[in-house]
Design a protein around this motif. Structure first.
Motif: not given
Length: 353
Positions: A246-249, A191-193, A174-178
């Motif tokens: 999520s914090l790390l990403a 850019a979402l790497w 859920l942390e990965i937002q399109p």
């Protein structure tokens, strides 16, 4: 019933039991090596104080003796103990075997074992309660309570834990937002790497924790209240990992706050590792482990869990100064801890005398 003699000229009237010399007494958890087959002694009192069964773990076979079989179970002998019989049946209900060879009658499978044990527990529940009630009235004192620590089967603990692990890994995605700019979709996806990296690392780490959680509890016969509490704390930390991820990403994406985010991420994993060590130490100290796990295996598992504290702690320390290097150290933790632990399945130490 006997229609074949052991050998020609055999005379049943002349049969006698030859005297034997007692060399030692068997105890619960002892292992009898027959050469290629190893039987674990299970002390299951009730029918008599010294009733035992033999468990061949690798084959999943139980030789139950007089403790359970088809037909009326005898618990009214002078030395029989219904309360002890019930405790033995509670153990057998959760015993993972595929085949039971009783001392009397036909063999049966695990489903029938659970059915027979459950029938006995239901049948004796009323009589035990009635006996305690009469004892209370006659004596005018409360019924005698068990003085031993209450223990429970780990089944419900594992089911609840598996549910938390499943939810935790699901929340990671859920942390990965399109991306919102579909005109530059490929660039947006690239850019979402940081999210992909954090997701992959955390998913595999939570999977690793789940694997080692099973390594730990697959060798547990009972759990007590302390184990339930400590496992709850462990699951609380696991449920916190999606936030740390999520914090790390976000820190990787923003290229700011990396040191703090790596410390928080690593600290979450280190806390989980510390709780693993505390739970395992308590299980060993409280003698809640399956007797089939030999001391060598218990020590090997303890060493693996203890090493995690040093490994992750090193990643945190390095990450506080060089964040990417800290993440790399923590990531290197993955392949090593997916490997099996020598001795976890009850193997003997080849170097032992």
């Amino acid at each position: 019933m006997i229609d074949v003699l052991p050998d020609p000229g055999y005379d049943p009237a002349a049969y006698r039991v030859e005297p034997m010399t007692l060399t030692r007494l068997l105890d619960d958890g002892d292992r009898v090596d027959l050469g290629g087959r190893v039987l674990t002694v299970l002390h299951l009192p009730g029918h008599t104080p010294g009733s035992i069964a033999l468990l061949e773990e690798r084959a999943g076979i139980l030789y139950s003796g007089d403790i359970i079989y088809e037909g009326a179970l005898i618990d009214n002998l002078p030395n029989s103990d219904v309360a002890a019989y019930r405790r033995s049946m509670e153990f057998l209900v959760d015993l993972d075997v595929s085949l039971v060879h009783p001392g009397h009658g036909e063999s049966f499978d695990r489903a029938r074992l659970r059915q027979l044990a459950g029938t006995y527990l239901r049948r004796t529940a009323v009589s035990v309660a009635d006996k305690e009630s009469r004892h209370s009235i006659i004596r005018d004192v409360p019924p005698k309570r068990e003085t031993s620590r209450l223990t429970r089967s780990p089944g419900r603990l594992l089911a609840f834990s598996d549910g938390v692990f499943a939810i935790a890994v699901t929340l990671l995605v859920l942390e990965i937002q399109p991306p919102h700019d579909f005109g530059r979709l490929l660039r947006g996806l690239g850019a979402l790497w940081p999210s992909y990296l954090a997701y992959t690392l955390s998913f595999l780490l939570i999977g690793q924790v789940w694997v080692n959680h099973h390594v730990m509890f697959d060798r547990v016969r009972h759990v007590d209240r302390a184990v339930l509490f400590l496992n709850t704390l462990l699951l609380m930390v696991i449920a916190f990992l999606p936030f740390s991820t999520s914090l790390l990403a976000d820190a990787l994406r923003a290229e700011q706050g990396l040191r703090a985010s790596v410390v928080v991420y690593g600290g979450t994993l280190w806390t989980a590792a510390a709780l693993f060590n505390i739970v395992w130490a308590h299980l060993r100290r409280a003698k809640l482990l399956d007797p089939g796990l030999r001391p060598f295996g218990a020590r090997a598992i303890a060493r693996r869990f203890a090493l995690a504290l040093v490994w992750i702690g090193s990643g945190i320390l390095v990450g506080a100064f060089v964040p990417i290097a800290g993440v790399a150290i923590i990531a290197a933790f993955l392949p090593a801890y997916y490997l099996p632990i020598r001795g976890e399945y009850g193997e003997q130490d080849d170097t032992a005398d």
